[in-house]
Scaffold this motif. Structure first.
Motif, PDB file in Angstrom:
ATOM      1  N   PHE A 186       0.826  -1.202   0.000  1.00  0.00           N
ATOM      2  CA  PHE A 186       0.000   0.000   0.000  1.00  0.00           C
ATOM      3  C   PHE A 186       0.865   1.259   0.000  1.00  0.00           C
ATOM      4  CE2 PHE A 186      -2.254   3.329   2.387  1.00  0.00           C
ATOM      5  CZ  PHE A 186      -3.355   3.503   1.553  1.00  0.00           C
ATOM      6  N   LEU A 187       1.971   1.216   0.764  1.00  0.00           N
ATOM      7  CA  LEU A 187       2.864   2.373   0.865  1.00  0.00           C
ATOM      8  C   LEU A 187       3.922   2.398  -0.233  1.00  0.00           C
ATOM      9  CD1 LEU A 187       3.439   2.461   4.748  1.00  0.00           C
ATOM     10  CD2 LEU A 187       1.892   3.887   3.388  1.00  0.00           C
ATOM     11  N   SER A 188       3.917   1.378  -1.094  1.00  0.00           N
ATOM     12  CA  SER A 188       4.894   1.282  -2.197  1.00  0.00           C
ATOM     13  C   SER A 188       6.326   1.292  -1.681  1.00  0.00           C
ATOM     14  CB  SER A 188       4.691   2.439  -3.191  1.00  0.00           C
ATOM     15  OG  SER A 188       3.382   2.440  -3.706  1.00  0.00           O
ATOM     16  N   LYS A 192       6.226  11.769   0.257  1.00  0.00           N
ATOM     17  CA  LYS A 192       7.261  12.553  -0.409  1.00  0.00           C
ATOM     18  C   LYS A 192       7.539  12.023  -1.812  1.00  0.00           C
ATOM     19  CE  LYS A 192      11.593  12.209   0.879  1.00  0.00           C
ATOM     20  NZ  LYS A 192      12.853  12.360   1.670  1.00  0.00           N
ATOM     21  N   ASN A 193       7.640  10.713  -1.944  1.00  0.00           N
ATOM     22  CA  ASN A 193       7.909  10.116  -3.258  1.00  0.00           C
ATOM     23  C   ASN A 193       6.764  10.368  -4.234  1.00  0.00           C
ATOM     24  OD1 ASN A 193      10.358   9.128  -2.335  1.00  0.00           O
ATOM     25  ND2 ASN A 193       9.560   7.102  -1.830  1.00  0.00           N
ATOM     26  N   LYS A 194       5.535  10.220  -3.746  1.00  0.00           N
ATOM     27  CA  LYS A 194       4.378  10.441  -4.622  1.00  0.00           C
ATOM     28  C   LYS A 194       4.261  11.913  -5.022  1.00  0.00           C
ATOM     29  CE  LYS A 194       1.596   6.502  -3.083  1.00  0.00           C
ATOM     30  NZ  LYS A 194       1.654   5.837  -4.401  1.00  0.00           N
ATOM     31  N   LEU A 233       4.822  14.075  -9.125  1.00  0.00           N
ATOM     32  CA  LEU A 233       3.748  14.829  -9.777  1.00  0.00           C
ATOM     33  C   LEU A 233       4.309  15.928 -10.679  1.00  0.00           C
ATOM     34  CD1 LEU A 233       1.361  15.309  -6.711  1.00  0.00           C
ATOM     35  CD2 LEU A 233       1.041  13.707  -8.611  1.00  0.00           C
ATOM     36  N   PRO A 234       3.535  16.360 -11.675  1.00  0.00           N
ATOM     37  CA  PRO A 234       3.931  17.516 -12.506  1.00  0.00           C
ATOM     38  C   PRO A 234       4.002  18.786 -11.656  1.00  0.00           C
ATOM     39  CG  PRO A 234       2.121  16.290 -13.515  1.00  0.00           C
ATOM     40  CD  PRO A 234       2.280  15.749 -12.128  1.00  0.00           C
ATOM     41  N   GLU A 235       4.827  19.741 -12.082  1.00  0.00           N
ATOM     42  CA  GLU A 235       5.049  20.956 -11.292  1.00  0.00           C
ATOM     43  C   GLU A 235       3.766  21.766 -11.098  1.00  0.00           C
ATOM     44  OE1 GLU A 235       7.708  21.948  -9.643  1.00  0.00           O
ATOM     45  OE2 GLU A 235       8.686  20.074 -10.232  1.00  0.00           O
ATOM     46  N   ASN A 236       2.932  21.858 -12.141  1.00  0.00           N
ATOM     47  CA  ASN A 236       1.702  22.648 -11.996  1.00  0.00           C
ATOM     48  C   ASN A 236       0.749  22.019 -10.984  1.00  0.00           C
ATOM     49  OD1 ASN A 236       1.213  20.454 -13.625  1.00  0.00           O
ATOM     50  ND2 ASN A 236      -0.237  21.500 -14.956  1.00  0.00           N
ATOM     51  N   LEU A 237       0.711  20.693 -10.927  1.00  0.00           N
ATOM     52  CA  LEU A 237      -0.144  20.013  -9.959  1.00  0.00           C
ATOM     53  C   LEU A 237       0.415  20.164  -8.542  1.00  0.00           C
ATOM     54  CD1 LEU A 237      -2.684  18.379  -9.668  1.00  0.00           C
ATOM     55  CD2 LEU A 237      -1.371  16.294 -10.075  1.00  0.00           C
ATOM     56  N   LYS A 238       1.743  20.174  -8.427  1.00  0.00           N
ATOM     57  CA  LYS A 238       2.370  20.399  -7.115  1.00  0.00           C
ATOM     58  C   LYS A 238       1.940  21.747  -6.541  1.00  0.00           C
ATOM     59  CE  LYS A 238       6.664  17.757  -7.730  1.00  0.00           C
ATOM     60  NZ  LYS A 238       8.145  17.870  -7.800  1.00  0.00           N
TER      61      LYS A 238
END
Length: 335
Positions: A244-246, A266-268, A272-277
Motif C-alpha cells: 500500500f505504501l509502495s 514525499k515520493n508520490k 507529480l507535474p510541477e503545476n499540480l504540485k
C-alpha cells in the motif's frame, strides 16, 4: 454665533489630535516587539524546537492583538496607526529573513493589508459612533487580524522550508506534529496498539495478536499454534502495508510507521507535474488555514476579554480618558 462655531471647531479639531506621543510610543513598542516575538518563537518551533516555543509564540500573538485593538481606540492619527502596523510587519519580516522566499514575503504583505484594513474599519466605526462601544470596535477589528495571523502560520508551515535542504514541502518533524499526530490520536481510539514509533513489522505483529486474542475460537489454541498463526498473519499484513505504501519489504523493516508514511507521501508528491504540485501546496495552505479558523471564535473571545481588561486598566490609571465631544455639523433639511 461666530464665536460658538469657532469654539466647536476647536473642540472638534482637538478631539482628532494625538496629545501624548510618549504614550503612542509605548503602544508602538509593545506592538512591534510582541509581533516580532510571535514570529521569532514560531520560527524556532517550526524549525524543530520545543513545544514551549509555540506557547510563547501564541502568547506573544495575543499580546500583539490586544495592543492592536487598543491602538484603534487610543490613536487618532490613521497615519501613525498605519506606521505602527508597517513597523510590526517589518519586524516580522526581519525575523524570517534567513528563510524568506516569495511565498513568505507575500504572506507578510497579506498580513499588512489585513491589519491595515482592519484598523481602517475600526477607525471608521469609531468615528461613526456617538458613544464608544469597546465590544463593537473589537468585533470590527479582531476577526481580520486573527485570520491574517492564521494565514501567515499556514503559509510558513508549507513554504517555510529551505529548498536546499528539503525535498518535500514539509519536514518530517512538522509532518508528525501537525498532520500525523492528530490522525494517530483518532486512530488509537479504535486501535490502541497503533504506535507511529513502531516499525511496520512490529505494528503488523501487534495487529495480528489482537485479531487472534479477540477470537474465542483461536484463543483456546495451544501457544505454539497461536504463535505460528500470529507470525503468518503478521507477515501477510506487513506485505499488504508495504504494498500500500509502495515500499520494498527490506526498506520497510528499517522504517518506523511515521517514517514510512512520510517517505511514501514525499515520493508520490515528487513524482507529480510541477503545476499540480503548486495546486496541492495551495490546497494544503487553505486546509491548514480553515482548520485554524475553526478555533478562531474561542480564541477571539479570550483575546477580547483580555483586551477589555487592559482597556479598563488603562482608563482607571489615567492612561486615557473618555470625554464628551462637542461638534457642529451641516445638514440639509427639506422644507
Amino acid at each position: 454665533m461666530m464665536e460658538n462655531n469657532s469654539s466647536n471647531k476647536i473642540v472638534s479639531d482637538s478631539a482628532d489630535v494625538d496629545r501624548s506621543m510618549l504614550k503612542i510610543a509605548v503602544l508602538a513598542v509593545f506592538s512591534v516587539v510582541s509581533f516580532s516575538a510571535f514570529g521569532y518563537f514560531f520560527k524556532l518551533f517550526f524549525q524543530g524546537g520545543e513545544k514551549n516555543f509555540l506557547l510563547i509564540s501564541g502568547l506573544s500573538a495575543i499580546i500583539f492583538l490586544i495592543f492592536f485593538t487598543l491602538q484603534t481606540l487610543f490613536i487618532k492619527s490613521f497615519k501613525i496607526s498605519s506606521l505602527m502596523i508597517f513597523l510590526s510587519c517589518v519586524g516580522l519580516a526581519a525575523v524570517f529573513y534567513d528563510i524568506a522566499n516569495s511565498a513568505i514575503l507575500t504572506g507578510i504583505a497579506l498580513v499588512f493589508l489585513a491589519l491595515f484594513f482592519s484598523n481602517l474599519n475600526g477607525v471608521r466605526e469609531l468615528k461613526n459612533s456617538l458613544k464608544i462601544n469597546f465590544w463593537k470596535i473589537n468585533k470590527t477589528v479582531l476577526p481580520k487580524a486573527v485570520a491574517a495571523i492564521f494565514l501567515f502560520i499556514s503559509i510558513v508551515y508549507i513554504y517555510g522550508h529551505s529548498e536546499a535542504n528539503e525535498e518535500f514541502f514539509i519536514s518530517q518533524q512538522n509532518f508528525e506534529k501537525i498532520i500525523l499526530s492528530p490522525s494517530i490520536i483518532v486512530a488509537q481510539k479504535f486501535y490502541p496498539e497503533i504506535d507511529p514509533s513502531l516499525s511496520i513489522n512490529e505494528l503488523a505483529v501487534n495487529l495480528a495478536k489482537k485479531q487472534i486474542e479477540e477470537s474465542p475460537e483461536l484463543n483456546i489454541l495451544p501457544s505454539a499454534v497461536k504463535k505460528t498463526m500470529v507470525n503468518q498473519a503478521a507477515a501477510e499484513l506487513e506485505s499488504q502495508i508495504n504494498g500500500f505504501l509502495s515500499i520494498p519489504e527490506s526498506t520497510g523493516k528499517k522504517l518506523t510507521v511515521s517514517e514510512a508514511i512520510y517517505k511514501t507521501l514525499k515520493n508520490k508528491f515528487n513524482a507529480l507535474p510541477e503545476n499540480l504540485k503548486s495546486l496541492i501546496l495551495i490546497g494544503v495552505v487553505l486546509t491548514i488555514f480553515l482548520t485554524l479558523e475553526v478555533l478562531a471564535l474561542p480564541i477571539r473571545l479570550i483575546i477580547s476579554f483580555l483586551a477589555f481588561i487592559v482597556y479598563e486598566i488603562f482608563l482607571a490609571f489615567g492612561f486615557a480618558n473618555v470625554e464628551l465631544e462637542g461638534r457642529s455639523k451641516e445638514i440639509i433639511i427639506l422644507k
